[in-house]
Design a protein around this motif. Structure first.
Motif, mmCIF file in Angstrom:
data_model
loop_
_atom_site.group_PDB
_atom_site.id
_atom_site.type_symbol
_atom_site.label_atom_id
_atom_site.label_comp_id
_atom_site.label_asym_id
_atom_site.label_seq_id
_atom_site.Cartn_x
_atom_site.Cartn_y
_atom_site.Cartn_z
ATOM 1 N N PHE A 206 59.172 32.882 -28.397
ATOM 2 C CA PHE A 206 57.838 33.460 -28.508
ATOM 3 C C PHE A 206 56.892 32.791 -27.516
ATOM 4 N N PHE A 207 56.329 33.596 -26.628
ATOM 5 C CA PHE A 207 55.330 33.111 -25.678
ATOM 6 C C PHE A 207 53.952 33.318 -26.304
ATOM 7 N N LEU A 208 53.349 32.216 -26.730
ATOM 8 C CA LEU A 208 52.135 32.263 -27.538
ATOM 9 C C LEU A 208 50.885 31.967 -26.719
ATOM 10 N N THR A 209 49.865 32.785 -26.905
ATOM 11 C CA THR A 209 48.547 32.410 -26.400
ATOM 12 C C THR A 209 47.883 31.495 -27.415
ATOM 13 N N GLY A 210 47.059 30.582 -26.915
ATOM 14 C CA GLY A 210 46.376 29.661 -27.810
ATOM 15 C C GLY A 210 45.497 30.369 -28.823
ATOM 16 N N LYS A 211 44.836 31.421 -28.405
ATOM 17 C CA LYS A 211 43.943 32.149 -29.318
ATOM 18 C C LYS A 211 44.730 32.906 -30.388
#
Length: 219
Positions: free
Chosen positions: A53-58
């Motif tokens: 999973f490539f997660l954005t911080g937001k």
């Protein structure tokens, strides 16, 4: 890096978790119900399928419980997709652009946001829209990231039917492939419907989903 070695039977299923200020506003105003597709996680967990999973911080900050769920699964890996899904180049799908001097900190901040959740954390990074140039790569060099694009683009964002997603994946997937999908439900509403057919198609082709680190290991 687009893919791993073209040997063996492993492929990587990757899911981007985008989150922009506009998406957060859609949630606040009730225009959108969710940018987290729980049916994808349910199926991956039920069938014990590895994924990255490539997660954005937001997104992490908006869905901390879901991030904990992902981090708590030993078959799942966590990777970095920037803090707020801003573009790192001009002319990138109309995404607002991160300031040139802010690229390094944007990605470093995201690692700091993800770090407390533990689990199988990586230094893999994916640019929003896969848009990058030499300046962007130079900015991230001090962070020691491995930039991972992918060689199989599912086309799931804003798709209105599941069959084209399945076709896009199964027509192009090969040993070592890195498949790009999204877990952002409202912006990729058909992904959970496509996923069982993708998994079945991989089995028919003798291909086995594996964590991204395993697929890239021999590269």
């Amino acid at each position: 890096m687009d893919h791993g070695p073209r040997v063996g039977d492993r492929v990587a299923l990757t899911f981007d978790a985008d989150m922009t200020d506009g998406m957060l506003n859609n949630l606040r105003t009730g225009r959108v119900k969710s940018y987290a597709n729980l049916r994808i996680l349910d199926r991956l967990e039920r069938e014990q399928v590895p994924a990255t999973f490539f997660l954005t911080g937001k997104w992490v900050q908006r869905y901390p419980d879901l991030t904990r769920r992902i981090a708590g699964n030993p078959r799942f890996e966590l990777a970095n997709h920037t803090y707020g899904h801003l573009a790192f180049t001009g002319d990138c799908y109309d995404l607002p652009r991160v300031a040139a001097g802010g690229m390094t900190e944007d990605v470093a901040r995201t690692f700091r946001v993800i770090e407390p959740y533990g689990g199988r954390q990586t230094r893999y990074f994916r640019f929003p829209g896969l848009c990058h140039d030499e300046a962007a790569l130079d900015a991230l060099a001090p962070l020691g990231v491995t930039v991972v694009d992918g060689d199989v683009v599912s086309g799931d964002p804003f798709a209105t039917a599941w069959k084209p997603i399945v076709r896009a994946v199964l027509e192009h997937v090969r040993p070592g492939s890195v498949v790009i999908m999204h877990v952002t439900e409202a912006n990729a509403a058909m992904t959970d419907e496509a996923l069982p057919y993708i998994l079945a198609g991989l089995r028919e082709r003798g291909l086995v989903p594996a964590p991204l680190s395993e697929v890239l290991a021999a590269a």
